[in-house]
Design a protein around this motif. Structure first.
Motif, PDB file in Angstrom:
ATOM      1  N   LEU A   1       0.830  -1.198   0.000  1.00  0.00           N
ATOM      2  CA  LEU A   1       0.000   0.000   0.000  1.00  0.00           C
ATOM      3  C   LEU A   1       0.866   1.251   0.000  1.00  0.00           C
ATOM      4  CD1 LEU A   1      -2.761  -1.085   2.533  1.00  0.00           C
ATOM      5  CD2 LEU A   1      -2.979  -0.840   0.076  1.00  0.00           C
ATOM      6  N   ALA A   2       1.970   1.211   0.759  1.00  0.00           N
ATOM      7  CA  ALA A   2       2.842   2.381   0.822  1.00  0.00           C
ATOM      8  C   ALA A   2       3.488   2.644  -0.540  1.00  0.00           C
ATOM      9  CB  ALA A   2       3.916   2.173   1.892  1.00  0.00           C
ATOM     10  N   ALA A   3       3.907   1.578  -1.222  1.00  0.00           N
ATOM     11  CA  ALA A   3       4.536   1.748  -2.535  1.00  0.00           C
ATOM     12  C   ALA A   3       3.535   2.329  -3.530  1.00  0.00           C
ATOM     13  CB  ALA A   3       5.064   0.411  -3.042  1.00  0.00           C
ATOM     14  N   ASP A   4       2.296   1.807  -3.490  1.00  0.00           N
ATOM     15  CA  ASP A   4       1.260   2.329  -4.387  1.00  0.00           C
ATOM     16  C   ASP A   4       0.984   3.792  -4.091  1.00  0.00           C
ATOM     17  OD1 ASP A   4       1.066  -0.113  -5.520  1.00  0.00           O
ATOM     18  OD2 ASP A   4      -0.697  -0.748  -4.389  1.00  0.00           O
ATOM     19  N   PHE A   5       0.938   4.108  -2.788  1.00  0.00           N
ATOM     20  CA  PHE A   5       0.664   5.487  -2.379  1.00  0.00           C
ATOM     21  C   PHE A   5       1.749   6.412  -2.902  1.00  0.00           C
ATOM     22  CE2 PHE A   5       1.202   8.884   0.779  1.00  0.00           C
ATOM     23  CZ  PHE A   5      -0.046   9.459   0.719  1.00  0.00           C
ATOM     24  N   ARG A   6       3.010   5.969  -2.773  1.00  0.00           N
ATOM     25  CA  ARG A   6       4.117   6.797  -3.263  1.00  0.00           C
ATOM     26  C   ARG A   6       3.982   7.043  -4.754  1.00  0.00           C
ATOM     27  NH1 ARG A   6       7.534   4.428   0.228  1.00  0.00           N
ATOM     28  NH2 ARG A   6       8.032   2.707  -1.162  1.00  0.00           N
TER      29      ARG A   6
ATOM     30  N   VAL B   1       3.003  -0.911 -10.323  1.00  0.00           N
ATOM     31  CA  VAL B   1       2.772  -0.330  -9.008  1.00  0.00           C
ATOM     32  C   VAL B   1       1.823   0.844  -9.185  1.00  0.00           C
ATOM     33  CG1 VAL B   1       4.757   1.209  -9.151  1.00  0.00           C
ATOM     34  CG2 VAL B   1       3.924   0.521  -6.913  1.00  0.00           C
ATOM     35  N   GLY B   2       1.060   1.167  -8.152  1.00  0.00           N
ATOM     36  CA  GLY B   2       0.118   2.270  -8.245  1.00  0.00           C
ATOM     37  C   GLY B   2      -1.260   1.852  -7.793  1.00  0.00           C
ATOM     38  N   MET B   3      -2.026   2.816  -7.262  1.00  0.00           N
ATOM     39  CA  MET B   3      -3.326   2.485  -6.690  1.00  0.00           C
ATOM     40  C   MET B   3      -4.303   1.996  -7.750  1.00  0.00           C
ATOM     41  SD  MET B   3      -3.282   5.794  -4.318  1.00  0.00           S
ATOM     42  CE  MET B   3      -4.350   5.720  -2.963  1.00  0.00           C
ATOM     43  N   GLY B   4      -4.328   2.674  -8.901  1.00  0.00           N
ATOM     44  CA  GLY B   4      -5.249   2.269  -9.951  1.00  0.00           C
ATOM     45  C   GLY B   4      -4.880   0.910 -10.514  1.00  0.00           C
ATOM     46  N   PHE B   5      -3.578   0.680 -10.686  1.00  0.00           N
ATOM     47  CA  PHE B   5      -3.105  -0.616 -11.160  1.00  0.00           C
ATOM     48  C   PHE B   5      -3.534  -1.716 -10.200  1.00  0.00           C
ATOM     49  CE2 PHE B   5       0.123  -3.850 -10.425  1.00  0.00           C
ATOM     50  CZ  PHE B   5       0.108  -4.494 -11.638  1.00  0.00           C
ATOM     51  N   ARG B   6      -3.315  -1.496  -8.887  1.00  0.00           N
ATOM     52  CA  ARG B   6      -3.636  -2.510  -7.884  1.00  0.00           C
ATOM     53  C   ARG B   6      -5.130  -2.798  -7.913  1.00  0.00           C
ATOM     54  NH1 ARG B   6       0.426  -4.868  -6.696  1.00  0.00           N
ATOM     55  NH2 ARG B   6       1.487  -2.965  -6.088  1.00  0.00           N
ATOM     56  N   ILE B   7      -5.937  -1.746  -7.968  1.00  0.00           N
ATOM     57  CA  ILE B   7      -7.388  -1.965  -7.965  1.00  0.00           C
ATOM     58  C   ILE B   7      -7.798  -2.811  -9.162  1.00  0.00           C
ATOM     59  CG2 ILE B   7      -9.615  -0.806  -8.284  1.00  0.00           C
ATOM     60  CD1 ILE B   7      -8.533   1.476  -6.586  1.00  0.00           C
ATOM     61  N   SER B   8      -7.306  -2.452 -10.365  1.00  0.00           N
ATOM     62  CA  SER B   8      -7.793  -3.179 -11.540  1.00  0.00           C
ATOM     63  C   SER B   8      -7.267  -4.611 -11.583  1.00  0.00           C
ATOM     64  CB  SER B   8      -7.446  -2.424 -12.825  1.00  0.00           C
ATOM     65  OG  SER B   8      -6.086  -2.112 -12.875  1.00  0.00           O
ATOM     66  N   THR B   9      -6.022  -4.860 -11.106  1.00  0.00           N
ATOM     67  CA  THR B   9      -5.543  -6.254 -11.167  1.00  0.00           C
ATOM     68  C   THR B   9      -6.169  -7.105 -10.067  1.00  0.00           C
ATOM     69  OG1 THR B   9      -3.615  -5.540  -9.932  1.00  0.00           O
ATOM     70  CG2 THR B   9      -3.316  -5.908 -12.277  1.00  0.00           C
ATOM     71  N   GLU B  10      -6.307  -6.551  -8.854  1.00  0.00           N
ATOM     72  CA  GLU B  10      -6.851  -7.363  -7.767  1.00  0.00           C
ATOM     73  C   GLU B  10      -8.328  -7.669  -8.006  1.00  0.00           C
ATOM     74  OE1 GLU B  10      -5.074  -8.771  -5.455  1.00  0.00           O
ATOM     75  OE2 GLU B  10      -3.222  -7.765  -6.042  1.00  0.00           O
ATOM     76  N   VAL B  11      -9.035  -6.764  -8.698  1.00  0.00           N
ATOM     77  CA  VAL B  11     -10.418  -7.068  -9.072  1.00  0.00           C
ATOM     78  C   VAL B  11     -10.433  -8.279  -9.983  1.00  0.00           C
ATOM     79  CG1 VAL B  11     -12.276  -6.299 -10.568  1.00  0.00           C
ATOM     80  CG2 VAL B  11     -11.488  -4.833  -8.757  1.00  0.00           C
ATOM     81  N   GLY B  12      -9.472  -8.319 -10.929  1.00  0.00           N
ATOM     82  CA  GLY B  12      -9.409  -9.442 -11.842  1.00  0.00           C
ATOM     83  C   GLY B  12      -9.133 -10.751 -11.124  1.00  0.00           C
TER      84      GLY B  12
ATOM     85  N   ILE C   1      -5.819   7.959 -10.623  1.00  0.00           N
ATOM     86  CA  ILE C   1      -6.194   6.550 -10.470  1.00  0.00           C
ATOM     87  C   ILE C   1      -6.785   6.002 -11.767  1.00  0.00           C
ATOM     88  CG2 ILE C   1      -7.775   4.986  -9.298  1.00  0.00           C
ATOM     89  CD1 ILE C   1      -7.306   6.520  -6.771  1.00  0.00           C
ATOM     90  N   VAL C   2      -7.699   6.768 -12.374  1.00  0.00           N
ATOM     91  CA  VAL C   2      -8.336   6.273 -13.599  1.00  0.00           C
ATOM     92  C   VAL C   2      -7.319   6.173 -14.731  1.00  0.00           C
ATOM     93  CG1 VAL C   2     -10.090   6.738 -15.327  1.00  0.00           C
ATOM     94  CG2 VAL C   2     -10.612   7.053 -12.938  1.00  0.00           C
TER      95      VAL C   2
END
Lengths: 287, 295
Positions: free
Chosen positions: A84-89, A234-245, A224-225
């Motif tokens: 989460l910290a890496a994505d936040f950065r 890495v990144g919040m938007g990346f994490r959201i879209s891959t973890e949803v998958g 994010i979009v």
């Protein structure tokens, strides 16, 4: 189905609501008391919502893919702090902050530049208003193509999204000072820059802060979009879209919680600065 | 006043000049951004290319870095007029899918927002506890949740129009709540007192005083809400795997490097947004006129 959990949660929610009903009817003696109640009521409501959420998801055995209970999300946050910290950065500290500063700065500078030309103002203002209503987010794939996958393309999207609200609001704000006050500055033989600095910019600051607040939300959404269209891993938007998958919905919710928290803190900081700068404005004095 | 004078000192003239300036800049950038590829091609073929030939070529590439405006317009014309409306290549087909999700979400969001606002007005506990959360939730990037809502609802068997519309609902409901609370509270104490002297019931006060005075606020919020609904619908189409809709066109275009397709989808979305805001604006003026509140 675990009825006791559901009933317990509903009872908690109802009693919290009853306490709130009682709290808002209290007539506290001092300012501090009133402020404490003003904080306690929404806090209690938020807590009761969380309890209701927890109770219903656990009680009715809602599949965690659909909606994980808050405790599970919390556990996930604790367990994956480094990710989460890496994505936040990547998303917030690089794309959002850089894009926000550059977009707001550019909007402000352009507004000052066209301030002396009523012709350009009349030409740019309707266009700026028009563009503000457009789905600018659609520019994201183009920016990703131009500036690559890393945070620069996200910052570019954020710059474009934040530029127009800032431009429009600053131009409107610079027109906000009254003609009486401007006449007064003239009788002081104040030059253009003196008038701008001492009268018109302070008078414009409520408008400018309005844009800064709108932009704080827009910037995070834009970054994010834009990551949905391609990122390094890495990144919040990346994490959201891959973890949803991968149907890791608790990780998605953890990321959303981080986004919500950082968005709210960002907004809160801008609001605090606004209160310090525009202390004279009726909405801050509490008039 | 002559026509030219009116053009110059009204808004039309300056706006046209600025648009013309943007067009000139755009063509300039087309040449600058697309030239390296043309030079590269010429270098590989072992031929030299004249400047005029280079400039002409930059405006007719198939996958330019930045397409020229006339290419975008040609693509728009081709995909709206020349294609069958039911064809998957028609922009009208994709636009309609996005538009229907937008409108459904907008209508639900508006009704829901009005309902919440009415509750907030009439219950102090609700006002004190819900309102801060409504404001706080505006700072949360709701659009970030969009792909999850879509995928999760797909998993339970809900697909098609409704999930996208729900995202639009979520986005459009906030401006409506904030605007309507402000509007429903806008009658002054003196007006409320007058209603009391008429011994008006709560319902009558609402129907005859609060509701009419909230109308200007409602329409202003609706303009914001309809624009943001469209954004919600477009973003909602991204994770569905680029099936249909303007968002899907954007995503497919970015996968295959079809820049002209991206730009034309973007222009279609812009036209849609402008049209929707304009329709709300016209409704605004008509309602205020009928109520005798027109400025």
């Amino acid at each position: 189905m675990n009825t006791t959990l559901v009933i317990g949660a509903v009872v908690f929610w109802l009693s919290a609501w009853a306490i709130n009903e009682w709290l808002v009817r209290l007539k506290p003696a001092g300012v501090a008391g009133a402020r404490a109640i003003g904080l306690a009521v929404p806090f209690l409501f938020g807590v009761s919502l969380l309890v209701l959420w927890e109770g219903i998801t656990r009680g009715f055995h809602v599949p965690t893919v659909l909606l994980p209970p808050p405790s599970m999300i919390w556990a996930r946050i604790i367990n994956s702090l480094p990710i989460l910290a890496a994505d936040f950065r990547q998303t917030f500290l690089k794309a959002v902050i850089v894009g926000y500063a550059a977009g707001c700065g550019l909007g402000f500078i352009v507004a000052i530049l066209i301030d002396r030309s009523p012709f350009l103002q009349r030409g740019l203002l309707p266009l700026g208003n028009f563009v503000s209503a457009l789905p600018i987010i659609g520019i994201a794939p183009i920016m990703v193509m131009w500036f690559g996958f890393d945070w620069q393309s996200k910052a570019a999207v954020v710059i474009i999204m934040t530029f127009f609200p800032m431009l429009v609001n600053t131009v409107q704000g610079l027109a906000a000072s009254g003609s009486m006050e401007r006449d007064l500055m003239r009788t002081y033989a104040a030059g253009y820059w003196q008038t701008l600095y001492k009268l018109r910019l302070p008078a414009a600051s409520p408008f400018i802060f309005n844009a800064l607040k709108i932009n704080s939300t827009l910037a995070l959404i834009g970054a994010i979009v834009a990551e949905f269209f391609g990122t390094p891993i890495v990144g919040m938007g990346f994490r959201i879209s891959t973890e949803v998958g991968r149907m890791n919905v608790d990780m998605v919710w953890a990321e959303i919680a981080v986004a919500a928290l950082s968005g709210s803190v960002f907004y809160g900081v801008v609001t605090l600065i606004e209160r310090a700068v525009t202390f004279w404005h009726p909405s801050v004095r509490g008039g | 006043m002559s026509v030219t004078h009116r053009l110059w000192y009204g808004n039309t003239g300056p706006v046209l000049v600025v648009i013309a300036a943007i067009m000139v800049l755009w063509y300039g950038f087309v040449v600058v951004l697309n030239a390296p590829w043309e030079r590269d091609q010429a270098g590989r073929a072992g031929t030299t290319i004249t400047t005029s030939q280079l400039i002409a070529n930059t405006m007719a590439q198939e996958r330019p870095v930045l397409p020229a405006p006339h290419q975008v317009i040609a693509e728009l014309w081709d995909t709206t007029v020349n294609k069958n409306i039911t064809s998957k290549r028609s922009l009208v087909y994709h636009g309609w899918i996005t538009l229907s999700a937008t409108l459904l979400g907008f209508v639900i969001g508006t009704l829901f927002g009005i309902l919440i606002a009415v509750g907030i007005i009439h219950s102090r506990a609700m006002s004190a506890s819900v309102m801060p959360w409504v404001v706080a939730s505006q700072t949360i990037p709701i659009l970030a949740i969009a792909p999850m809502i879509i995928v999760v609802l797909n998993a339970v068997g809900l697909s098609g129009l409704l999930p996208k519309a729900l995202i639009s609902t979520y986005l459009s409901f906030f401006p409506i709540v904030v605007g309507m609370v402000k509007g429903l509270r806008s009658p002054e104490a003196i007006q409320l007192d007058l209603m009391h002297t008429y011994s008006a019931s709560r319902w009558q006060i609402f129907r005859k005083l609060r509701w009419p005075s909230a109308m200007p606020y409602l329409f202003t919020s609706m303009k914001v809400a309809v624009a943001i609904s469209l954004v919600g619908a477009i973003v909602g189409e991204l994770p569905t795997g680029a099936v249909a809709g303007l968002g899907a066109r954007l995503l497919a275009g970015s996968y295959y490097g079809q820049t002209i397709q991206i730009w034309s989808a973007l222009f279609a979305a812009a036209a849609l947004a402008a049209g929707l805001v304009m329709i709300v604006g016209i409704a605004h003026r008509m309602v205020l006129k009928r109520m005798g509140m027109a400025a």
